[in-house]
Design a protein around this motif. Structure first.
Motif, PDB file in Angstrom:
ATOM      1  N   GLN A  39       0.848  -1.185   0.000  1.00 21.39           N
ATOM      2  CA  GLN A  39       0.000   0.000   0.000  1.00 21.39           C
ATOM      3  C   GLN A  39       0.884   1.235   0.000  1.00 21.39           C
ATOM      4  OE1 GLN A  39      -2.917   0.135   3.146  1.00 21.39           O
ATOM      5  NE2 GLN A  39      -4.177   1.559   1.995  1.00 21.39           N
ATOM      6  N   ALA A  40       0.726   2.029  -1.050  1.00 18.13           N
ATOM      7  CA  ALA A  40       1.440   3.291  -1.151  1.00 18.13           C
ATOM      8  C   ALA A  40       0.572   4.392  -0.545  1.00 18.13           C
ATOM      9  CB  ALA A  40       1.749   3.595  -2.614  1.00 18.13           C
ATOM     10  N   PRO A  41       1.182   5.478  -0.104  1.00 14.47           N
ATOM     11  CA  PRO A  41       0.408   6.575   0.490  1.00 14.47           C
ATOM     12  C   PRO A  41      -0.682   7.071  -0.461  1.00 14.47           C
ATOM     13  CG  PRO A  41       2.734   6.897   0.885  1.00 14.47           C
ATOM     14  CD  PRO A  41       2.631   5.729  -0.045  1.00 14.47           C
ATOM     15  N   GLY A  42      -1.891   7.154   0.045  1.00 18.63           N
ATOM     16  CA  GLY A  42      -2.991   7.652  -0.753  1.00 18.63           C
ATOM     17  C   GLY A  42      -3.577   6.662  -1.734  1.00 18.63           C
ATOM     18  N   LYS A  43      -3.097   5.429  -1.699  1.00 20.04           N
ATOM     19  CA  LYS A  43      -3.585   4.410  -2.629  1.00 20.04           C
ATOM     20  C   LYS A  43      -4.155   3.224  -1.866  1.00 20.04           C
ATOM     21  CE  LYS A  43      -0.495   5.490  -6.487  1.00 20.04           C
ATOM     22  NZ  LYS A  43       0.463   4.926  -7.475  1.00 20.04           N
ATOM     23  N   GLU A  44      -4.950   2.446  -2.559  1.00 21.05           N
ATOM     24  CA  GLU A  44      -5.512   1.245  -1.948  1.00 21.05           C
ATOM     25  C   GLU A  44      -4.466   0.140  -1.872  1.00 21.05           C
ATOM     26  OE1 GLU A  44     -10.197   1.740  -3.328  1.00 21.05           O
ATOM     27  OE2 GLU A  44      -9.014   0.014  -3.967  1.00 21.05           O
ATOM     28  N   ARG A  45      -4.694  -0.779  -0.949  1.00 21.15           N
ATOM     29  CA  ARG A  45      -3.807  -1.931  -0.851  1.00 21.15           C
ATOM     30  C   ARG A  45      -3.984  -2.815  -2.085  1.00 21.15           C
ATOM     31  NH1 ARG A  45      -3.572  -5.039   4.804  1.00 21.15           N
ATOM     32  NH2 ARG A  45      -3.234  -2.849   5.359  1.00 21.15           N
ATOM     33  N   GLU A  46      -2.879  -3.277  -2.641  1.00 19.66           N
ATOM     34  CA  GLU A  46      -2.938  -4.095  -3.854  1.00 19.66           C
ATOM     35  C   GLU A  46      -2.149  -5.376  -3.678  1.00 19.66           C
ATOM     36  OE1 GLU A  46      -0.991  -2.462  -7.283  1.00 19.66           O
ATOM     37  OE2 GLU A  46       0.772  -1.817  -6.156  1.00 19.66           O
ATOM     38  N   GLY A  47      -2.610  -6.418  -4.337  1.00 16.08           N
ATOM     39  CA  GLY A  47      -1.900  -7.682  -4.300  1.00 16.08           C
ATOM     40  C   GLY A  47      -0.671  -7.632  -5.182  1.00 16.08           C
ATOM     41  N   VAL A  48       0.427  -8.135  -4.686  1.00 17.47           N
ATOM     42  CA  VAL A  48       1.693  -8.139  -5.420  1.00 17.47           C
ATOM     43  C   VAL A  48       1.993  -9.543  -5.949  1.00 17.47           C
ATOM     44  CG1 VAL A  48       4.177  -7.801  -5.229  1.00 17.47           C
ATOM     45  CG2 VAL A  48       2.606  -6.220  -4.076  1.00 17.47           C
ATOM     46  N   ALA A  49       1.967 -10.521  -5.057  1.00 22.32           N
ATOM     47  CA  ALA A  49       2.259 -11.904  -5.429  1.00 22.32           C
ATOM     48  C   ALA A  49       1.627 -12.825  -4.411  1.00 22.32           C
ATOM     49  CB  ALA A  49       3.767 -12.140  -5.493  1.00 22.32           C
ATOM     50  N   VAL A  50       1.063 -13.926  -4.901  1.00 20.47           N
ATOM     51  CA  VAL A  50       0.431 -14.893  -4.013  1.00 20.47           C
ATOM     52  C   VAL A  50       0.871 -16.285  -4.403  1.00 20.47           C
ATOM     53  CG1 VAL A  50      -1.557 -13.456  -3.431  1.00 20.47           C
ATOM     54  CG2 VAL A  50      -1.647 -14.942  -5.434  1.00 20.47           C
TER      55      VAL A  50
END
Length: 129
Positions: A39-50
């Motif tokens: 999660q970057a500042p001001g952005k939503e949490r995003e999936g990177v790798a699973v």
């Protein structure tokens, strides 16, 4: 309950590499999904790798394909994220996560954060240009 303890992260320059680790304790599941989110500042949490613990199938966000590698060491109950060729867009708080699933057969985990039940404490990754 599963507890996730993260380590790694830090600050690097563009093109550098970092490795994140996530140790699972408490209830452990060999057939669930685990993954890394950011999660970057001001952005939503995003999936990177699973990764699917039962079969090691992996799914990556398009933005990290070819640069990041997710892996697991069952003997150590540890998941890793090797990050190479880092750029400033990779900056953010990184979280490891796991779900309560018990999947069988050929299974691919999803990148949606809402699917995951347990979360690590987060670790900061900062990439400077």
């Amino acid at each position: 309950e599963m507890q996730l303890e993260q380590s790694g992260g830090g600050s690097v320059q563009t093109g550098g590499s970092l490795t994140l680790s996530c140790v699972a304790s408490g209830y452990t599941n060999r057939r669930n999904c685990m993954g890394w989110f950011r999660q970057a500042p001001g952005k939503e949490r995003e999936g990177v790798a699973v990764i699917y613990s039962g079969g090691r199938s992996t799914t990556y966000a398009d933005s990290v394909k070819g640069r990041f590698t997710i892996s697991q060491d069952n003997a150590k109950n540890t998941m890793y994220l090797q990050m190479n060729s880092l750029n400033p867009e990779d900056t953010g708080m990184y979280y490891c996560a796991a779900d309560k699933g018990n999947y069988w057969g050929l299974y691919y985990c999803g990148l949606g954060s809402i699917e995951y039940d347990y979360w690590g404490q987060g670790t900061q990754v900062t990439v400077s240009s």
